[in-house]
Design a protein around this motif. Structure first.
Motif, PDB file in Angstrom:
ATOM      1  N   ASP A   1       0.854  -1.197   0.000  1.00 43.96           N
ATOM      2  CA  ASP A   1       0.000   0.000   0.000  1.00 43.96           C
ATOM      3  C   ASP A   1       0.882   1.236   0.000  1.00 43.96           C
ATOM      4  O   ASP A   1       0.613   2.218  -0.668  1.00 43.96           O
ATOM      5  CB  ASP A   1      -0.906   0.028   1.245  1.00 43.96           C
ATOM      6  CG  ASP A   1      -2.135  -0.854   1.049  1.00 43.96           C
ATOM      7  OD1 ASP A   1      -2.335  -1.327  -0.090  1.00 43.96           O
ATOM      8  OD2 ASP A   1      -2.879  -1.080   2.026  1.00 43.96           O
ATOM      9  N   LYS A   2       1.954   1.153   0.751  1.00 37.88           N
ATOM     10  CA  LYS A   2       2.810   2.329   0.887  1.00 37.88           C
ATOM     11  C   LYS A   2       3.786   2.491  -0.288  1.00 37.88           C
ATOM     12  O   LYS A   2       4.050   3.619  -0.705  1.00 37.88           O
ATOM     13  CB  LYS A   2       3.578   2.191   2.212  1.00 37.88           C
ATOM     14  CG  LYS A   2       4.432   3.349   2.530  1.00 37.88           C
ATOM     15  CD  LYS A   2       4.267   3.828   3.960  1.00 37.88           C
ATOM     16  CE  LYS A   2       4.997   5.136   4.140  1.00 37.88           C
ATOM     17  NZ  LYS A   2       5.782   5.171   5.356  1.00 37.88           N
ATOM     18  N   HIS A   3       4.299   1.393  -0.812  1.00 38.76           N
ATOM     19  CA  HIS A   3       5.399   1.518  -1.789  1.00 38.76           C
ATOM     20  C   HIS A   3       5.062   0.994  -3.179  1.00 38.76           C
ATOM     21  O   HIS A   3       5.921   0.963  -4.050  1.00 38.76           O
ATOM     22  CB  HIS A   3       6.638   0.775  -1.264  1.00 38.76           C
ATOM     23  CG  HIS A   3       7.126   1.310   0.041  1.00 38.76           C
ATOM     24  ND1 HIS A   3       7.849   2.462   0.144  1.00 38.76           N
ATOM     25  CD2 HIS A   3       6.949   0.857   1.313  1.00 38.76           C
ATOM     26  CE1 HIS A   3       8.120   2.699   1.422  1.00 38.76           C
ATOM     27  NE2 HIS A   3       7.588   1.741   2.150  1.00 38.76           N
ATOM     28  N   GLY A   4       3.801   0.562  -3.374  1.00 34.21           N
ATOM     29  CA  GLY A   4       3.416  -0.059  -4.647  1.00 34.21           C
ATOM     30  C   GLY A   4       3.738   0.816  -5.854  1.00 34.21           C
ATOM     31  O   GLY A   4       4.222   0.318  -6.877  1.00 34.21           O
ATOM     32  N   ASP A   5       3.474   2.115  -5.748  1.00 37.87           N
ATOM     33  CA  ASP A   5       3.654   2.989  -6.920  1.00 37.87           C
ATOM     34  C   ASP A   5       5.091   3.008  -7.386  1.00 37.87           C
ATOM     35  O   ASP A   5       5.379   2.802  -8.559  1.00 37.87           O
ATOM     36  CB  ASP A   5       3.208   4.429  -6.581  1.00 37.87           C
ATOM     37  CG  ASP A   5       1.692   4.492  -6.462  1.00 37.87           C
ATOM     38  OD1 ASP A   5       1.032   3.537  -6.932  1.00 37.87           O
ATOM     39  OD2 ASP A   5       1.176   5.469  -5.879  1.00 37.87           O
ATOM     40  N   ILE A   6       5.992   3.224  -6.464  1.00 34.93           N
ATOM     41  CA  ILE A   6       7.409   3.304  -6.840  1.00 34.93           C
ATOM     42  C   ILE A   6       7.918   1.947  -7.349  1.00 34.93           C
ATOM     43  O   ILE A   6       8.699   1.865  -8.289  1.00 34.93           O
ATOM     44  CB  ILE A   6       8.275   3.873  -5.680  1.00 34.93           C
ATOM     45  CG1 ILE A   6       9.768   3.783  -5.969  1.00 34.93           C
ATOM     46  CG2 ILE A   6       8.033   3.222  -4.368  1.00 34.93           C
ATOM     47  CD1 ILE A   6      10.298   5.101  -6.386  1.00 34.93           C
ATOM     48  N   ILE A   7       7.397   0.883  -6.745  1.00 33.85           N
ATOM     49  CA  ILE A   7       7.789  -0.467  -7.168  1.00 33.85           C
ATOM     50  C   ILE A   7       7.365  -0.702  -8.620  1.00 33.85           C
ATOM     51  O   ILE A   7       8.149  -1.185  -9.446  1.00 33.85           O
ATOM     52  CB  ILE A   7       7.168  -1.524  -6.219  1.00 33.85           C
ATOM     53  CG1 ILE A   7       7.897  -1.490  -4.871  1.00 33.85           C
ATOM     54  CG2 ILE A   7       7.208  -2.916  -6.831  1.00 33.85           C
ATOM     55  CD1 ILE A   7       7.263  -2.313  -3.785  1.00 33.85           C
ATOM     56  N   ARG A   8       6.126  -0.321  -8.935  1.00 32.63           N
ATOM     57  CA  ARG A   8       5.642  -0.486 -10.325  1.00 32.63           C
ATOM     58  C   ARG A   8       6.447   0.387 -11.280  1.00 32.63           C
ATOM     59  O   ARG A   8       6.848  -0.052 -12.359  1.00 32.63           O
ATOM     60  CB  ARG A   8       4.151  -0.147 -10.403  1.00 32.63           C
ATOM     61  CG  ARG A   8       3.261  -1.330 -10.025  1.00 32.63           C
ATOM     62  CD  ARG A   8       1.789  -0.999 -10.188  1.00 32.63           C
ATOM     63  NE  ARG A   8       1.345  -0.032  -9.182  1.00 32.63           N
ATOM     64  CZ  ARG A   8       0.943  -0.367  -7.953  1.00 32.63           C
ATOM     65  NH1 ARG A   8       0.931  -1.641  -7.593  1.00 32.63           N
ATOM     66  NH2 ARG A   8       0.558   0.548  -7.088  1.00 32.63           N
ATOM     67  N   GLU A   9       6.696   1.621 -10.849  1.00 34.74           N
ATOM     68  CA  GLU A   9       7.479   2.539 -11.686  1.00 34.74           C
ATOM     69  C   GLU A   9       8.839   1.953 -12.061  1.00 34.74           C
ATOM     70  O   GLU A   9       9.327   2.109 -13.163  1.00 34.74           O
ATOM     71  CB  GLU A   9       7.760   3.799 -10.863  1.00 34.74           C
ATOM     72  CG  GLU A   9       7.343   5.105 -11.488  1.00 34.74           C
ATOM     73  CD  GLU A   9       7.418   6.183 -10.426  1.00 34.74           C
ATOM     74  OE1 GLU A   9       8.555   6.567 -10.078  1.00 34.74           O
ATOM     75  OE2 GLU A   9       6.348   6.601  -9.933  1.00 34.74           O
ATOM     76  N   LYS A  10       9.428   1.280 -11.101  1.00 37.03           N
ATOM     77  CA  LYS A  10      10.762   0.724 -11.341  1.00 37.03           C
ATOM     78  C   LYS A  10      10.732  -0.632 -12.044  1.00 37.03           C
ATOM     79  O   LYS A  10      11.776  -1.226 -12.303  1.00 37.03           O
ATOM     80  CB  LYS A  10      11.501   0.541  -9.992  1.00 37.03           C
ATOM     81  CG  LYS A  10      11.969   1.840  -9.356  1.00 37.03           C
ATOM     82  CD  LYS A  10      12.598   1.559  -7.985  1.00 37.03           C
ATOM     83  CE  LYS A  10      13.251   2.787  -7.395  1.00 37.03           C
ATOM     84  NZ  LYS A  10      14.706   2.724  -7.348  1.00 37.03           N
ATOM     85  N   GLY A  11       9.538  -1.148 -12.285  1.00 39.54           N
ATOM     86  CA  GLY A  11       9.429  -2.457 -12.959  1.00 39.54           C
ATOM     87  C   GLY A  11       9.885  -3.611 -12.082  1.00 39.54           C
ATOM     88  O   GLY A  11      10.282  -4.666 -12.579  1.00 39.54           O
ATOM     89  N   ILE A  12       9.813  -3.400 -10.770  1.00 33.93           N
ATOM     90  CA  ILE A  12      10.226  -4.469  -9.842  1.00 33.93           C
ATOM     91  C   ILE A  12       9.054  -5.434  -9.640  1.00 33.93           C
ATOM     92  O   ILE A  12       7.914  -4.991  -9.488  1.00 33.93           O
ATOM     93  CB  ILE A  12      10.648  -3.854  -8.482  1.00 33.93           C
ATOM     94  CG1 ILE A  12      11.911  -3.014  -8.653  1.00 33.93           C
ATOM     95  CG2 ILE A  12      10.833  -4.926  -7.416  1.00 33.93           C
ATOM     96  CD1 ILE A  12      12.292  -2.197  -7.422  1.00 33.93           C
ATOM     97  N   LEU A  13       9.351  -6.736  -9.659  1.00 39.96           N
ATOM     98  CA  LEU A  13       8.310  -7.721  -9.341  1.00 39.96           C
ATOM     99  C   LEU A  13       8.368  -8.033  -7.855  1.00 39.96           C
ATOM    100  O   LEU A  13       9.449  -8.118  -7.277  1.00 39.96           O
ATOM    101  CB  LEU A  13       8.538  -9.030 -10.096  1.00 39.96           C
ATOM    102  CG  LEU A  13       8.332  -9.091 -11.596  1.00 39.96           C
ATOM    103  CD1 LEU A  13       8.382 -10.549 -12.059  1.00 39.96           C
ATOM    104  CD2 LEU A  13       7.000  -8.479 -11.987  1.00 39.96           C
ATOM    105  N   VAL A  14       7.182  -8.217  -7.268  1.00 41.75           N
ATOM    106  CA  VAL A  14       7.145  -8.529  -5.837  1.00 41.75           C
ATOM    107  C   VAL A  14       6.640  -9.954  -5.619  1.00 41.75           C
ATOM    108  O   VAL A  14       5.676 -10.391  -6.242  1.00 41.75           O
ATOM    109  CB  VAL A  14       6.251  -7.524  -5.080  1.00 41.75           C
ATOM    110  CG1 VAL A  14       6.136  -7.907  -3.610  1.00 41.75           C
ATOM    111  CG2 VAL A  14       6.817  -6.119  -5.204  1.00 41.75           C
TER     112      VAL A  14
END
Ligand SMILES: O=P(O)(O)OC[C@@H](O)[C@@H](O)c1c[nH]c2ccccc12
Length: 378
Positions: free
Chosen positions: A316-329
């Protein structure tokens, strides 16, 4: 343990502060290299060879400067919020270590203290140079990240990293009759995108031989070496035994460790799965360049408490930046049924890492359809 910082002649001539620091701090394997000059930036590119990496120097890292200025490895780690201490006495007995540092504060610290000794024994049996050579001769890696991405697209549910795990310190023995190759083949047949092979012997009853056996049995799924990495030796060793990916745990490793190890992984074609458990670790990891895959562990390795809402809170807190960077979780641990999978999928994961709920069942392959509520396609 292999360390360029152990070279006091180099230190004394070039870095008086570092020489003084060396006298009062344990030598960190985590900053196992030191430069004779400080201005050269990190470089990583086609000119790097595995041999060059072995001699490599990380010149401008803050941690290195701190170390030179007399901060101990554990102080540097603590300043990044890392609670796990290193003893950096790989040739001492645990009794002597505990006399000096007290007992390990939690199970993860205990595992790491044992691991430091185990890795030193590994070095003694198979020197770094040999392990690097074997890693260089290993068959090429398979694309761990790409397999996860493709499986997620294909199935519409998070890609499965199915874990070959006999036991754990929190749950004891999960499966008495444990055949790692049979389990791995059953996972693959039933749609796992990738496999995770526990290699820690003492606490998880795993082994590097299991990793090698699975790879040699012709399993095509990319393989994650599930190890407590504290030293680059383990990364080369994992590659030489057939790993396609390796776990790096942010609760244990400083930013410099992670940066350095990521670079080695890149050189070897290995994918690094960087594991975080809390807010601070997530923030640290998001500030490191080159991270492709983050695992959110729902289980604290310090207390064993499992809470799947951890994945949601951090995303919830970091999803946007994670998506922006193309990181898979990857959502890790404590997932047992389709509701659990749907919950972490809605939170934003593209993959799940599952051990217990599969390995405990009579037929771990068929258990996959139960976990997802449907069959997965390969
Ligand atoms: O068996 P579980 O609850 O499905 O968990 C699997 C995996 O996430 C867990 O084994 C794990 C996650 N991170 C680790 C680090 C070290 C050892 C083990 C782990």
């Amino acid at each position: 343990m292999e360390s360029l910082l152990a070279s006091t002649s180099l230190r004394a001539s070039s870095f008086p502060a570092a020489a003084a620091a060396a006298a009062r701090s344990p030598v960190p394997s985590r900053v196992a290299t030191l430069a004779t000059t400080r201005a050269r930036p990190l470089c990583c590119g086609p000119k790097d060879t595995i041999e060059a990496l072995a001699r490599d120097e990380m010149l401008n890292a803050v941690e290195l400067v701190q170390w030179e200025n007399g901060k101990s490895v554990n102080d540097i780690a603590a300043s990044q919020g890392i609670r796990i201490r290193r003893h950096c006495r790989p040739n001492s007995s645990m009794k002597a270590i505990e006399e000096e540092m007290g007992e390990p504060r939690n199970i993860l610290e205990k595992i790491i203290w044992d691991k430091e000794i185990e890795v030193a024994e590994g070095h003694a049996k198979k020197p770094l140079k040999e392990v690097i050579e074997s890693a260089g001769k290993a068959p090429p890696t398979r694309d761990f990240y790409g397999s996860l991405k493709a499986a997620y697209r294909r199935n519409g549910v998070p890609a499965l990293i199915a874990e070959v795990k006999k036991a754990s310190p929190s749950r004891g023995v999960l499966r008495e009759n444990f055949n790692p190759v049979e389990i791995a083949q059953a996972y693959e047949k039933n749609g796992a995108a990738c496999l995770s092979i526990l290699t820690d012997e003492k606490y998880f009853q795993g082994s590097f031989e299991n990793l090698q056996k699975v790879r040699n049995a012709g399993v095509k799924c990319p393989l994650l070496c599930k190890e407590f990495v504290v030293d680059k030796w383990q990364i080369y060793y994992a590659r030489s035994m057939g790993a396609d990916a390796i776990l790096l745990i942010a609760a244990v490793l400083t930013d410099l460790d992670i940066t350095y190890f990521l670079r080695i992984c890149k050189e070897l074609g290995l994918t690094a799965l960087i594991e975080v458990h809390d807010e601070r670790e997530m923030e640290r990891v998001l500030n490191i360049n080159g991270v492709q895959l983050i695992g959110i562990n729902n289980r604290s390795l310090e207390t064993f408490v499992v809470d799947t809402s951890n994945t949601k809170t951090l995303l919830d807190k970091h999803g946007d930046i994670i998506r922006e960077k193309g990181i898979l979780v990857v959502g890790e641990s404590g997932l047992f049924n389709p509701d659990d999978v749907a919950y972490v999928q809605n939170a934003g994961v593209s993959a799940v890492l599952v051990g217990e709920s599969l390995v405990k069942q009579e037929d771990p392959g068929r258990a996959i359809a139960g976990l997802f509520g449907k069959e997965l396609s390969q």
